[in-house]
Design a protein around this motif. Structure first.
Motif, short mmCIF file in Angstrom:
data_model
loop_
_atom_site.label_atom_id
_atom_site.label_comp_id
_atom_site.label_asym_id
_atom_site.label_seq_id
_atom_site.Cartn_x
_atom_site.Cartn_y
_atom_site.Cartn_z
N PRO A 112 31.43 -50.40 40.99
CA PRO A 112 32.71 -50.68 41.71
C PRO A 112 32.85 -49.66 42.38
N ASP A 113 32.56 -48.14 42.08
CA ASP A 113 32.90 -47.03 42.72
C ASP A 113 32.22 -46.83 43.80
N HIS A 114 31.14 -47.65 44.07
CA HIS A 114 30.54 -47.41 45.46
C HIS A 114 31.11 -48.05 46.52
N THR A 115 30.56 -47.72 47.86
CA THR A 115 31.61 -48.11 48.87
C THR A 115 30.90 -49.28 49.76
N LEU A 116 31.76 -49.64 50.82
CA LEU A 116 31.28 -50.66 51.65
C LEU A 116 30.00 -50.22 52.40
N LYS A 117 30.09 -48.93 52.76
CA LYS A 117 28.89 -48.25 53.18
C LYS A 117 27.75 -48.44 52.30
N ASP A 118 27.83 -48.24 51.06
CA ASP A 118 26.63 -48.26 50.21
C ASP A 118 26.08 -49.61 50.31
N VAL A 119 27.16 -50.55 50.40
CA VAL A 119 26.66 -51.95 50.25
C VAL A 119 25.76 -52.12 51.53
N LEU A 120 26.40 -51.75 52.75
CA LEU A 120 25.38 -51.96 53.95
C LEU A 120 24.24 -51.44 54.02
N GLU A 121 24.36 -50.23 53.45
CA GLU A 121 22.96 -49.55 53.44
C GLU A 121 21.87 -50.27 52.43
N LEU A 122 22.19 -50.77 51.36
CA LEU A 122 21.64 -51.25 50.50
C LEU A 122 21.02 -52.63 51.13
N GLU A 124 20.68 -53.24 54.39
CA GLU A 124 19.69 -52.84 55.29
C GLU A 124 18.36 -52.51 54.78
N ARG A 125 18.40 -51.70 53.66
CA ARG A 125 16.98 -51.41 52.82
C ARG A 125 16.23 -52.51 52.45
N THR A 126 16.93 -53.45 51.57
CA THR A 126 16.37 -54.74 50.90
C THR A 126 16.46 -55.83 51.62
N GLY A 127 17.22 -55.92 52.39
CA GLY A 127 17.29 -57.32 53.01
C GLY A 127 18.14 -58.29 52.21
N HIS A 128 18.64 -57.99 51.05
CA HIS A 128 19.38 -58.72 50.06
C HIS A 128 20.93 -58.70 50.25
#
Ligand code: RVP
Length: 500
Positions: A112-122, A124-128
């Motif tokens: 939960p401490d990650h950010t929207l930026k982390d979600v978008l990066e993930l 982008e990287r995984t396609g999930h």
């Protein structure tokens, strides 16, 4: 005086199948490619059988956990390469076994401490687009929420926004309980119009995700190779050096079938390895090889092997024949070993499957190998070309290629495979480092290959592999008729002829 084989030893391209009567029942839709992989007694069923007669080679450039899942999904088996540490090989086996058909261990996870930026990066990287939010960001941590594309708006939300502020929290999630069956999970998915259902343990830990699209795929994949727990069946390669450490770790990780991987398997080292496995573990299945003759086959069978692999020097990346002058044409080796296998079955009532390993170039070579008596084939180059192989895809000139190197190359450093005792280590290479043309996805290519095999079997009047082995008529072809088999005496249109 030495023994001489005065007939040349032959390979697949020197043979063709002569059609038999194709009855109306002989159509590709009726063909079964089911085939045993481990030995069994007459009248009994083998513990493991493949749904398609394909295995992927015990090679760094071919068989990792991803290939194992992709191939088992289509009905074959991968032998995860052994030229890596015991821990990393066991981890690959564990990963492949943790894929239950339709149930996947979440591969995109955050806290939960990650950010929207982390979600978008993930993403982008995984396609999930579905991210599981767990207390520690691990795939099996306590499930706190889920993030999908519906939970945020990139145009409005600040990239610094905490995941905890926009995820769908656990209290609002529909989830399945540990032990739920795939069809129960599917009912929940449909009843609640979900794309993804998390499956959670009694303690609240995430176990799996079930995706609507995977369920549909599962339904369209009737040949999947599954164990009783609905996990994929997974093989692994071992060597004759560190088996007392490697074998227990692989068994612990859930491996189903082991194979001793060696370029020349007619050795006392293999006998010791088989004896160790058979006397220390109940009902663990182990193949051995490679051999190229009746003597090698019988030796390993007497030692207790569950299947035997055939072939020395025929692999696409293999230079053993050039370097050491040992080997035998793949077809001749296979024909002799198949006869020994049939004779052994006659005498003892025990059927020991054989695998033709290496040298498959054209799809029809697979059908020929089966007709000559192979129960299944092992291929390296074939699988290395696909998205699912572990190697890099590169552009060389105008073409996409994948890297592909032999286990006997300096790059693989798999000296255990070529060891013949003593302390010297290996002084020369038996394999090369190369590229193969990139060919796309495994499933698509395999579909075409299987269709060709089934069609040819129908031409040969057979709808099962044992029938093909009994009925096939195989002819040697002259060098001139091999030329006749390709397009000849015409100007091929892709040769860019300019109009008048
Ligand atoms: P192919 O399918 O023709 O690519 O052959 C793959 C086989 O080649 C493997 O299963 C193995 O038996 C053999 N091999 C792997 N590495 C080497 C080598 O470096 N010589 N040979």
């Amino acid at each position: 005086m030495a023994h001489f084989y005065m007939e040349p030893s032959r390979t697949f391209s020197e043979f063709l199948l002569v059609p038999n009567l194709t009855t109306k029942a002989c159509n590709p839709a009726n063909v079964s490619l089911k085939t045993p992989i481990v030995k069994y007694k007459r009248g009994e069923a083998p513990k493991y059988a493949l749904n398609i007669p394909f295995s992927s080679a015990v090679m760094q450039a071919v068989s990792d956990d991803r290939m194992a899942v992709a191939l088992a999904r289509c009905g074959g088996i991968s032998f995860i390469f052994g030229s890596q540490s015991v821990e990393s090989q066991a981890e690959m086996v564990r990963k492949a076994k943790s894929y239950k058909a339709g149930f996947v261990v979440s591969r995109s996870n955050l806290t939960p401490d990650h950010t929207l930026k982390d979600v978008l990066e993930l993403k982008e990287r995984t396609g999930h687009s579905t991210v599981a939010i767990t207390h520690d960001g691990s795939p099996k941590g306590k499930l706190l929420g889920i993030v999908t594309g519906r939970d945020y708006r990139v145009s409005r939300d600040a990239q610094t926004k905490s995941v905890g502020d926009f995820m769908t929290p656990f209290s609002k999630l529909i989830y399945g309980k540990s032990g739920i069956t795939l069809s129960e999970a599917n009912d929940l998915i449909w009843d609640h119009k979900l794309n993804c259902l998390p499956v959670v343990s009694d303690e609240g830990n995430l176990e799996y995700l079930v995706f609507r699209k995977d369920y549909d795929e599962h339904k369209t994949n009737p040949t999947e190779l599954l164990d009783a727990n609905k996990s994929y069946i997974v093989g692994a390669g071992i060597n004759t050096k560190d088996y007392t450490e490697r074998v227990p770790a692989l068994i612990e990780a859930g491996v189903d079938v082991l194979v001793i991987d060696s370029s020349d398997g007619y050795s006392e080292w293999q006998k010791d390895t088989i004896e160790y496995v058979k006397s220390n573990f109940d009902d663990v299945k182990i193949g051995a090889g490679n051999v190229v003759d009746r003597e090698g086959f019988l030796y390993l069978v007497e030692a207790g092997a569950d299947f035997i692999k055939i072939g020395i020097g025929g692999g696409s990346i293999c230079i053993t024949r050039e370097q050491k002058g040992i080997g035998r044409g793949q077809a001749s080796a296979l024909i002799e070993v198949a006869a020994a296998r049939d004779e052994y079955f006659e005498q003892t009532g025990i059927y020991v499957p054989i695998c033709s390993d290496g040298g498959i170039v054209h799809d029809y070579h697979i059908t020929l190998a089966l007709a000559m008596g192979a129960d299944f084939v092992m291929m390296g180059r074939y699988f290395a070309r696909f998205d699912e192989s572990p190697t890099r895809k590169l552009k060389v000139g105008n073409n996409f290629v994948k890297e592909f190197w032999g286990e006997g190359s300096n790059r693989a450093r798999n000296w255990e495979r070529y060891d013949t005792g003593g302390k010297a280590g290996l002084m020369f290479e038996e394999g090369v480092d190369s590229y193969v043309p990139y060919a796309g996805s495994l499933q698509e290519n395999l579909g075409k290959t299987l269709h060709k095999i089934k069609s040819t079997m129908c031409n040969c009047g057979s709808i099962t592999i044992p029938e093909l082995q009994r009925n096939a008529r195989i002819t040697l072809v002259s060098a001139t008729s091999i030329v006749e088999g390709g397009a000849h005496d015409v100007i091929l249109k892709e040769n860019n002829i300019t109009g008048e």
